[in-house]
Design a protein around this motif. Sequence first.
Motif, short mmCIF file in Angstrom:
data_model
loop_
_atom_site.label_atom_id
_atom_site.label_comp_id
_atom_site.label_asym_id
_atom_site.label_seq_id
_atom_site.Cartn_x
_atom_site.Cartn_y
_atom_site.Cartn_z
N ALA A 366 21.65 77.42 39.57
CA ALA A 366 20.60 77.93 40.46
C ALA A 366 20.31 79.42 40.26
N ALA A 367 21.31 80.21 39.88
CA ALA A 367 21.12 81.66 39.72
C ALA A 367 20.99 82.08 38.25
N LEU A 368 20.76 81.12 37.36
CA LEU A 368 20.69 81.43 35.93
C LEU A 368 19.70 82.54 35.57
N LEU A 393 33.64 95.04 36.53
CA LEU A 393 32.38 94.29 36.55
C LEU A 393 32.54 92.92 35.89
N THR A 394 33.35 92.85 34.84
CA THR A 394 33.59 91.58 34.16
C THR A 394 34.30 90.61 35.08
N LEU A 395 35.26 91.12 35.85
CA LEU A 395 36.03 90.26 36.75
C LEU A 395 35.27 89.91 38.03
N SER A 396 34.23 90.66 38.34
CA SER A 396 33.58 90.49 39.63
C SER A 396 33.02 89.09 39.83
N ARG A 397 32.38 88.55 38.81
CA ARG A 397 31.66 87.28 38.96
C ARG A 397 32.60 86.12 39.31
N GLN A 398 33.63 85.93 38.49
CA GLN A 398 34.52 84.79 38.74
C GLN A 398 35.76 85.19 39.53
N GLY A 399 36.29 86.37 39.26
CA GLY A 399 37.54 86.76 39.90
C GLY A 399 37.39 87.20 41.34
N PHE A 401 34.61 87.13 43.34
CA PHE A 401 33.69 86.39 44.20
C PHE A 401 33.84 84.87 44.11
N PHE A 402 33.81 84.33 42.88
CA PHE A 402 33.84 82.87 42.76
C PHE A 402 35.14 82.26 43.26
N ILE A 403 36.28 82.77 42.82
CA ILE A 403 37.56 82.16 43.21
C ILE A 403 37.75 82.16 44.72
N PRO A 404 37.52 83.27 45.43
CA PRO A 404 37.63 83.20 46.90
C PRO A 404 36.67 82.19 47.53
N LEU A 405 35.44 82.14 47.00
CA LEU A 405 34.47 81.19 47.55
C LEU A 405 34.91 79.74 47.35
N VAL A 406 35.42 79.42 46.15
CA VAL A 406 35.78 78.04 45.87
C VAL A 406 37.08 77.64 46.56
N LEU A 424 26.28 81.53 44.45
CA LEU A 424 26.61 82.63 45.37
C LEU A 424 27.36 83.74 44.63
N ALA A 425 28.33 83.35 43.81
CA ALA A 425 29.10 84.34 43.05
C ALA A 425 28.20 85.06 42.05
#
Length: 448
Positions: A366-368, A393-399, A401-406, A424-425
């Motif tokens: 969705a955010a592509l 910045l590299t870690l921000s997307r998955q580390g 934001f994504f991991i806490p969300l999931v 969302l991430a």
Amino acid sequence: MAKKNAKELGQKPIGKLLLEQSVPASIGVLIMSLNIMVDTIFVGNWIGPTAIAAINVVLPVSFFIAALGMAIGVGGASIISRALGANNYEKALKTFGNQIGLTLLLCVSLAGLGLIYTDSLIPAFGGKGEIFDFAKTYYQIVLYGVPILGLVMMGNSSIRAEGKPKFAMIAMVIPSVGNLLADYILIYVLDWGMAGAAWATTGSYIVSFLFILWFFSSKNSELKLTWKHFGLEKQIVKEIGSLGFVTLSRQAVVSITYLLLNNILFELGGAPSVTVYAIVARMLMFVLFPILGITQGFLPIAGYNYGANQPQRVRKSINLAIGSASLLALGIFSIIMIFPEQIASVFTQDPTILKETPAAMRWVFAALPIISLQLIGSAYFQAIGKAIPALLLTLSRQGFFFIPLVLVLPNYYGLWGVWISFPLADLISTLVTGWVLKREVQLNLKQA
């Protein structure tokens, strides 16, 4: 002649350079992504959907070890690009020699440990129940070739740092084509099953390594090493490590993400949900090829011109890279939103998986259209040797934001909570990267 090629990074128009660097890189990433996707299609149709889930379980382990080579390659490539830009050829050679030694030492050691703890690692990464036996067969064979893959990833980055993107592209194309041919022979013709898929993959690593070895031994490369360049030098190792740690951290987070998702999805929906994620993950690798190609093409241009103290050229490379990548991402986004059912049916005819995959795919992508800014923005700091902002910045997307969300959202929304975590991430990390990059450009890339 070789040195002239490197100097062109600081002389040619940025638009022409970005095209010259990005097109071969994009083709290389495309072929590699097609290889992974078609390999998954072969496995799904010739072995079964559970085999797709098994490969998805193995990938984070093998990718993390191979990522050591990628990290050393990217970290060293940043140093090599800037050293060539500053006409410091001895430092470039010393860096390359240190890259080779570090890659061999670390990848062989970790691959050995991975083989010793096979039965513990596979279940930890979601290889449970009916998935385990498929995953174990694939894992053990592929891990033999992972140190070779580490050298391939390291060498590929160094080729690109010299300003030789066509050779880097060939290094990615050769094993991809070879792997698909070997898949057909070993899986379809000889009926070797998962072992055939694994040997096809391992063999492809070896073919690519032989090509890269030829490149650096030929007159095409200016990185001509002598024995003195292989001795590890503390300062160079430290610089490679600090910059490479960005890439390694990103891959470590990817491995952790696979671990979490495989286990969360197995608990929520069993093996079929793990297979759905495997299909979506393959598509994610595939559709990002032009964005990743532009990012790879952008790195040596930004690094060289930053080292040559040409801020206007660096600014222009940032703007062109983000703009062109975003346009391409928008086109790919439109195709995925319109045809997710047709895409899913290519991988399998299993009715359960065909029912779940389209909705998951739409949410994940969705955010592509906006993630080009995040990928290129974080890559910029790596290119210019600023390890801390590059890492964060590299870690921000998955580390971050994504991991806490999931970890949180599936508790309330089930499978939908998993899929909504992706966009969302992407959105949050892109906003953060955009702010940091804008501040950096205003402070340190002032117009003359």
